[in-house]
Structure formats: C-alpha cells, structure tokens
Design a protein around this motif. Structure first.
Motif, PDB file in Angstrom:
ATOM      1  N   ALA A   1     -11.724 -47.923 -16.483  1.00 26.61           N
ATOM      2  CA  ALA A   1     -11.825 -46.606 -15.853  1.00 26.61           C
ATOM      3  C   ALA A   1     -12.044 -46.756 -14.346  1.00 26.61           C
ATOM      4  O   ALA A   1     -12.567 -47.767 -13.870  1.00 26.61           O
ATOM      5  N   GLY A   2     -11.625 -45.736 -13.592  1.00 25.85           N
ATOM      6  CA  GLY A   2     -11.867 -45.721 -12.154  1.00 25.85           C
ATOM      7  C   GLY A   2     -10.957 -46.625 -11.352  1.00 25.85           C
ATOM      8  O   GLY A   2     -11.228 -46.917 -10.194  1.00 25.85           O
ATOM      9  N   THR A   3      -9.856 -47.092 -11.969  1.00 25.50           N
ATOM     10  CA  THR A   3      -8.912 -47.963 -11.276  1.00 25.50           C
ATOM     11  C   THR A   3      -7.534 -47.307 -11.249  1.00 25.50           C
ATOM     12  O   THR A   3      -7.243 -46.379 -12.016  1.00 25.50           O
ATOM     13  N   THR A   4      -6.665 -47.838 -10.380  1.00 24.39           N
ATOM     14  CA  THR A   4      -5.286 -47.344 -10.357  1.00 24.39           C
ATOM     15  C   THR A   4      -4.533 -47.780 -11.607  1.00 24.39           C
ATOM     16  O   THR A   4      -3.523 -47.186 -11.970  1.00 24.39           O
ATOM     17  N   SER A   5      -5.038 -48.814 -12.277  1.00 24.49           N
ATOM     18  CA  SER A   5      -4.341 -49.373 -13.447  1.00 24.49           C
ATOM     19  C   SER A   5      -4.132 -48.332 -14.545  1.00 24.49           C
ATOM     20  O   SER A   5      -3.102 -48.328 -15.235  1.00 24.49           O
ATOM     21  N   GLN A   6      -5.093 -47.437 -14.718  1.00 24.26           N
ATOM     22  CA  GLN A   6      -5.008 -46.436 -15.780  1.00 24.26           C
ATOM     23  C   GLN A   6      -3.813 -45.509 -15.566  1.00 24.26           C
ATOM     24  O   GLN A   6      -3.004 -45.293 -16.479  1.00 24.26           O
ATOM     25  N   ASN A   7      -3.661 -44.985 -14.362  1.00 26.85           N
ATOM     26  CA  ASN A   7      -2.557 -44.065 -14.071  1.00 26.85           C
ATOM     27  C   ASN A   7      -1.219 -44.783 -14.022  1.00 26.85           C
ATOM     28  O   ASN A   7      -0.193 -44.247 -14.470  1.00 26.85           O
ATOM     29  N   VAL A   8      -1.214 -45.995 -13.457  1.00 25.16           N
ATOM     30  CA  VAL A   8       0.035 -46.759 -13.369  1.00 25.16           C
ATOM     31  C   VAL A   8       0.567 -47.070 -14.764  1.00 25.16           C
ATOM     32  O   VAL A   8       1.770 -46.938 -15.033  1.00 25.16           O
ATOM     33  N   ALA A   9      -0.326 -47.477 -15.670  1.00 24.08           N
ATOM     34  CA  ALA A   9       0.095 -47.777 -17.038  1.00 24.08           C
ATOM     35  C   ALA A   9       0.634 -46.518 -17.730  1.00 24.08           C
ATOM     36  O   ALA A   9       1.673 -46.560 -18.408  1.00 24.08           O
ATOM     37  N   ARG A  10      -0.066 -45.408 -17.539  1.00 25.08           N
ATOM     38  CA  ARG A  10       0.377 -44.156 -18.156  1.00 25.08           C
ATOM     39  C   ARG A  10       1.775 -43.783 -17.650  1.00 25.08           C
ATOM     40  O   ARG A  10       2.657 -43.409 -18.435  1.00 25.08           O
ATOM     41  N   ASP A  11       1.990 -43.906 -16.338  1.00 27.06           N
ATOM     42  CA  ASP A  11       3.299 -43.579 -15.758  1.00 27.06           C
ATOM     43  C   ASP A  11       4.388 -44.515 -16.273  1.00 27.06           C
ATOM     44  O   ASP A  11       5.517 -44.088 -16.555  1.00 27.06           O
ATOM     45  N   TYR A  12       4.055 -45.786 -16.402  1.00 30.68           N
ATOM     46  CA  TYR A  12       5.041 -46.773 -16.844  1.00 30.68           C
ATOM     47  C   TYR A  12       5.511 -46.482 -18.267  1.00 30.68           C
ATOM     48  O   TYR A  12       6.721 -46.469 -18.550  1.00 30.68           O
ATOM     49  N   PHE A  13       4.556 -46.234 -19.148  1.00 31.94           N
ATOM     50  CA  PHE A  13       4.930 -45.981 -20.542  1.00 31.94           C
ATOM     51  C   PHE A  13       5.661 -44.648 -20.683  1.00 31.94           C
ATOM     52  O   PHE A  13       6.600 -44.525 -21.483  1.00 31.94           O
ATOM     53  N   ALA A  14       5.268 -43.654 -19.901  1.00 34.89           N
ATOM     54  CA  ALA A  14       5.957 -42.367 -19.952  1.00 34.89           C
ATOM     55  C   ALA A  14       7.398 -42.500 -19.455  1.00 34.89           C
ATOM     56  O   ALA A  14       8.328 -41.938 -20.042  1.00 34.89           O
ATOM     57  N   ALA A  15       7.585 -43.262 -18.371  1.00 38.78           N
ATOM     58  CA  ALA A  15       8.922 -43.445 -17.804  1.00 38.78           C
ATOM     59  C   ALA A  15       9.846 -44.181 -18.773  1.00 38.78           C
ATOM     60  O   ALA A  15      11.069 -44.006 -18.731  1.00 38.78           O
ATOM     61  N   ASN A  16       9.249 -44.994 -19.646  1.00 32.89           N
ATOM     62  CA  ASN A  16      10.044 -45.748 -20.608  1.00 32.89           C
ATOM     63  C   ASN A  16      10.012 -45.136 -22.010  1.00 32.89           C
ATOM     64  O   ASN A  16      10.394 -45.794 -22.985  1.00 32.89           O
TER      65      ASN A  16
END
Length: 339
Positions: free
Chosen positions: A152-167
């Motif tokens: 929590a509290g990192t950019t990793s959470q949003n980046v991962a969410r965006d990556y999986f959504a884009a794919n």
C-alpha cells in the motif's frame, strides 16, 4: 492608485519576497546550525538502505552521506530515519527530515499535490514481478486469475491495476501495509506473485528463506525514475541536493573517482578543475565551499562506484547497469554540466 495604496502594495510584495528568501535559505542554514543532516530512508531494502553491523548502508544512504560531505564537510554527520511508504512524504513535508532518499518514484501528483520536488533521477527502474519457481509462470501475461501481493502507499498498486486492465486480465491484488508484510504474504503463498520496482524485487528475494525458489520475471511494465526528494518551498536547498547528484554523475563521465582525485587536482581540463573546485568559484553560487563536489566524491565515490558497490556487480544484488549506464555508454544516465 493613491500613494498609500501603492505603498501598501509595495510592502506586500517586499514581505512576500522576504518570506520567500527565508524559506529558500531555511534548510541549508538549519542543517549547518544543527550540524547533522536528517535523511529519510526505507525501513530496510538491501542494497539501497539497510543496517549492517549497526550501521546504515546502501545506495540511498550513501547519497545522503555525499550531501553531508558537501554541506558539512563530514559524510558521517547524518541521522537516518527509517520510513514506511505511507509515511515518507508527510515526514518530509512536516520537516522531520531534510531530504528523502528512499527509492521513491518521480510523478506529477507527488510534486503538484504534495508540494515536493524531485532532485533528478539517480536510479532508472521499472516495475516487475516475482513468482515462486514451482508455479512455472514465465510471463506476467500468465497471471490472469491469480493473486498478486503489493504494498500500500506505492505507485506499484496503481501501475499493476492499469497493466492488468489494459491486458483484459482479472487479477486479485492483495494489498499489505508495508514491505515486510508484502514479502511475508508472498512467502506464505497468499499470492502467486509479488510486484514492486525491479530493483526492490532483487533485494526482497534475498530475504526469503530459499531465494533460489523465487524467480524474477523478465517483464518490465512501467518506467520508475527514482531519486531524492526535497520540499518545494526551499529552492536553494533543492539546488544543493540536485547538484550533488549531478556532480557524482559528471564525475564518472570525467573519470574522476576516489582513486583519481589526487590526479584530478593536477588536471588541465577545465571541466575537471571546475568539478573539484580548483577554478570557477561555483560553490559560492550554492552557498557551499568551492570543493563541495570533491568532498562528496571523496566520501562515496562517483556514480559508478556508488552503483557497483551497493547494487551492481560488486554487491550481492548484481543488478546490471542497463539504463543506468552513462548516456555515452548506451544508457540514459545524464547530468547537466558543472559550469
């Protein structure tokens, strides 16, 4: 406009400029008066900031020592404050620390919304994934329907969410409060994969009971420019921190290292002489002595020495320099000239 209104307006402008000058000179003077640099670091990330034999060590730690050497003339005059991802920026904003040197990604939101400013990029990274070897997963595109541990509290959470959504992938992100809990969740099998900056994965893997049982996938799904952070209301201090970083990069490019400092003092090359303070008088522009960069290099080495000792081939991590090679050597590492 009457002369009274003109005088009042001028007074407002003067007071505004004066208060700005105080804000801009504040941190540098406070550090000098205190005699110690207060540096925020991670709570324990091997290669970047961790305690070894009771002493802080690592890439981010050494950068703070370089700043202390440049400003105070002594690389050991640093107080390190370990911070979680969720508390790091507030600690900087509130003045608990003078500089944040803690594997933090430079983003628009963090500058525009939080009132902070990044002092360049010291480590070009990207987000990756680590999986257990027995899952036989070889690509992030195979994580559909799986669980992924993230802090929590990192950019990793949003980046991962965006990556999986884009794919168009359905993945459950299991969010943990800190890095230790995230790694523990992965180790216990609560998720098939763990995601964070690629450099962080190399460091976290070493903490596992059997590091060889985990595999870091080749997929890099983002750009993560990591660098030191200062408060945005103190540009004078920001420039000091920024140019210490630039000086270490320029030193590598110019061939100035801990082993060549003596020879550099005899150099006839203008760029070298300006860097080590033999000419140019550039230190005064930063409010420092002219040998500020020489002191920083003497304390921790140039960028190559800093990198290799802590995270590169001279360390247990063994992370290839890749993008962190100098621009002249096929990487993207670049610094404005000290002149």
């Amino acid at each position: 406009m009457s002369w009274r209104k003109s005088l009042a307006a001028a007074s407002v402008v003067f007071l505004g400029l004066a208060s700005g000058a105080v804000a801009q000179s504040g941190t540098l003077e406070q550090v000098r008066q205190r005699g110690t640099l207060q540096c925020g670091v991670s709570m324990g990330l091997y290669g970047f900031s961790f305690q070894q034999d009771g002493k802080w060590a690592g890439f981010d730690v050494d950068f703070c020592r370089a700043v202390a050497a440049a400003v105070l003339g002594n690389a050991d005059r640093v107080s390190f404050l370990p911070l979680s991802a969720s508390e790091r920026f507030e600690a900087l904003k509130s003045g608990k620390i003078d500089i944040l040197s803690r594997n933090s990604t430079w983003t628009l939101q963090r500058e525009a919304e939080l009132g902070l400013i990044f002092a360049g990029v010291l480590f070009h990274d990207g987000q990756g994934f680590m999986v257990r070897r027995n899952t036989n997963i070889t690509s992030a595109l195979e994580l559909g329907g799986k669980k992924v541990c993230v802090q929590a509290g990192t950019t990793s959470q949003n980046v991962a969410r965006d990556y999986f959504a884009a794919n168009a992938m359905t993945v459950e992100l299991k969010v943990f409060p800190d890095s230790a809990a995230t790694l523990a969740g992965f180790a216990k099998g609560e998720c098939e994969a763990m995601t964070t900056d690629n450099s962080g994965l190399f460091a976290e893997r070493l903490k596992l009971e059997k590091p060889g049982d985990a595999v870091i996938l080749p997929d890099i799904i983002s750009k993560e420019p990591l660098g030191p952070v200062t408060r945005a209301d103190d540009m004078r201090w920001h420039m000091v921190v920024k140019w210490v970083a630039f000086a270490l990069i320029n030193a590598e490019e110019l061939g100035v290292s801990t082993k060549t400092l003596t020879a550099a003092a005899q150099s006839n090359k203008p760029d070298v002489r300006r860097l080590i303070g033999a000419e140019g008088g550039l230190g005064k522009m930063l409010g420092l002595s002219d040998d500020w960069a020489r002191r920083a290099i003497e304390a921790v080495g140039n960028y190559a020495e800093l990198y290799e000792r802590n995270v590169g081939t001279g360390s247990r991590l063994g992370i290839p320099r890749g993008l962190n090679q100098l621009w002249s050597e096929g990487g993207i590492l670049f610094a404005p000239p000290v002149r």
